[in-house]
Design a protein around this motif. Structure first.
Motif, short mmCIF file in Angstrom:
data_model
loop_
_atom_site.label_atom_id
_atom_site.label_comp_id
_atom_site.label_asym_id
_atom_site.label_seq_id
_atom_site.Cartn_x
_atom_site.Cartn_y
_atom_site.Cartn_z
N ARG A 50 0.41 -1.33 -0.13
CA ARG A 50 0.18 -0.42 0.00
C ARG A 50 1.05 1.60 0.30
NH1 ARG A 50 -3.44 -0.27 5.11
NH2 ARG A 50 -3.06 -2.58 5.50
N GLU A 51 0.32 2.34 -0.68
CA GLU A 51 1.12 3.12 -0.46
C GLU A 51 0.59 4.27 0.45
OE1 GLU A 51 0.55 8.15 -2.24
OE2 GLU A 51 0.45 6.54 -3.69
N THR A 52 1.82 4.39 1.59
CA THR A 52 1.89 4.76 2.69
C THR A 52 1.90 6.79 2.87
OG1 THR A 52 3.76 3.94 3.33
CG2 THR A 52 2.30 3.11 4.10
N ALA A 53 2.97 6.79 1.73
CA ALA A 53 3.11 8.48 2.37
C ALA A 53 2.88 8.91 0.53
CB ALA A 53 4.10 8.68 2.98
N ARG A 54 3.53 10.43 0.44
CA ARG A 54 3.80 10.89 -0.59
C ARG A 54 4.31 12.09 -0.31
NH1 ARG A 54 1.10 10.53 -5.95
NH2 ARG A 54 0.30 8.68 -5.19
N PHE A 55 5.36 12.38 -1.01
CA PHE A 55 6.03 14.02 -0.50
C PHE A 55 6.54 14.06 -1.56
CE2 PHE A 55 8.66 10.37 0.94
CZ PHE A 55 9.40 10.56 0.76
N LYS A 56 6.95 15.78 -1.83
CA LYS A 56 8.29 16.49 -2.16
C LYS A 56 9.05 15.79 -2.57
CE LYS A 56 4.48 18.32 -5.42
NZ LYS A 56 4.24 17.09 -6.50
N ALA A 57 10.10 16.65 -3.53
CA ALA A 57 12.05 16.40 -3.24
C ALA A 57 12.84 16.42 -4.03
CB ALA A 57 12.54 14.70 -3.00
N LEU A 58 13.31 17.87 -3.87
CA LEU A 58 14.13 18.55 -4.66
C LEU A 58 15.46 17.79 -5.03
CD1 LEU A 58 13.90 21.16 -6.20
CD2 LEU A 58 15.70 22.23 -3.92
N GLY A 59 15.78 17.52 -6.08
CA GLY A 59 17.18 16.60 -6.93
C GLY A 59 17.66 17.71 -6.74
N SER A 60 19.20 16.86 -6.60
CA SER A 60 20.11 17.82 -7.58
C SER A 60 20.98 18.24 -8.60
CB SER A 60 21.89 16.86 -7.28
OG SER A 60 21.64 16.21 -7.99
N ASP A 61 19.61 17.97 -9.76
CA ASP A 61 19.64 18.96 -10.52
C ASP A 61 18.70 20.43 -10.28
OD1 ASP A 61 16.75 17.61 -10.05
OD2 ASP A 61 17.07 16.51 -12.46
N GLY A 62 18.07 20.02 -9.70
CA GLY A 62 17.11 21.68 -9.69
C GLY A 62 15.73 21.00 -9.21
N VAL A 63 15.34 20.03 -10.27
CA VAL A 63 13.96 19.74 -10.43
C VAL A 63 13.06 18.61 -9.72
CG1 VAL A 63 12.86 17.81 -11.91
CG2 VAL A 63 14.28 18.98 -13.03
N THR A 64 12.04 19.51 -8.85
CA THR A 64 11.32 18.80 -8.03
C THR A 64 10.28 17.10 -8.36
OG1 THR A 64 11.29 20.91 -7.36
CG2 THR A 64 9.21 19.57 -6.03
N TYR A 65 11.03 16.62 -7.50
CA TYR A 65 9.90 15.24 -7.63
C TYR A 65 9.03 14.88 -6.75
CZ TYR A 65 13.88 14.46 -10.97
OH TYR A 65 14.73 14.91 -11.82
N THR A 66 8.16 13.90 -6.83
CA THR A 66 7.16 13.56 -5.85
C THR A 66 7.52 11.85 -5.65
OG1 THR A 66 5.85 15.21 -6.70
CG2 THR A 66 4.04 13.12 -5.63
N ILE A 67 7.95 11.59 -4.06
CA ILE A 67 8.07 10.50 -4.01
C ILE A 67 7.03 10.08 -3.70
CG2 ILE A 67 10.04 8.97 -2.68
CD1 ILE A 67 11.17 10.43 -5.11
N ILE A 68 6.96 8.17 -3.45
CA ILE A 68 6.04 7.70 -3.23
C ILE A 68 6.30 6.50 -1.62
CG2 ILE A 68 4.56 6.01 -3.47
CD1 ILE A 68 3.55 7.51 -6.24
N GLU A 69 6.36 6.32 -1.08
CA GLU A 69 6.36 5.63 -0.46
C GLU A 69 5.43 4.50 -0.01
OE1 GLU A 69 7.69 6.00 4.39
OE2 GLU A 69 5.83 5.52 4.35
N LEU A 70 6.24 3.16 -0.27
CA LEU A 70 4.81 2.30 0.08
C LEU A 70 5.88 1.32 1.05
CD1 LEU A 70 5.42 1.28 -4.30
CD2 LEU A 70 3.34 2.37 -3.27
N GLN A 71 4.45 0.27 1.61
CA GLN A 71 4.90 -0.42 2.26
C GLN A 71 4.22 -1.83 2.40
OE1 GLN A 71 4.50 0.43 6.62
NE2 GLN A 71 6.30 -0.10 7.21
N THR A 72 5.26 -3.07 2.49
CA THR A 72 4.35 -4.46 2.37
C THR A 72 3.18 -4.64 4.00
OG1 THR A 72 6.06 -5.81 2.83
CG2 THR A 72 5.68 -5.36 0.53
#
Length: 72
Positions: free
Chosen positions: A3-25
């Protein structure tokens, strides 16, 4: 089951903002006292489906490119 347990933004060293999804079994366990759910391993991906690993310092890294990400 995973299941997806979290979703958050992260800034890459390339200056782009990414959305990260945390999944847990999760596992369903049966015992004499009934059923319970046990948490399993965590994994992370970008919304595009790229594998992400969490580093010891709390930052993240896109596995295929080595790009470092920091939570914002």
């Amino acid at each position: 089951m995973e299941r997806e347990t979290a979703r958050f933004k992260a800034l890459g060293s390339d200056g782009v903002t990414y959305t990260i999804i945390e999944l847990q079994t999760f596992k369903q366990l049966s015992a004499f006292s009934g059923h319970r759910t046990a948490k399993g391993r965590l994994r992370y991906t970008t919304v595009e489906g790229r594998a992400v690993k969490q580093l010891d310092d709390g930052s993240f890294q896109i596995a295929e490119t080595g790009l470092i990400l920091n939570r914002v």
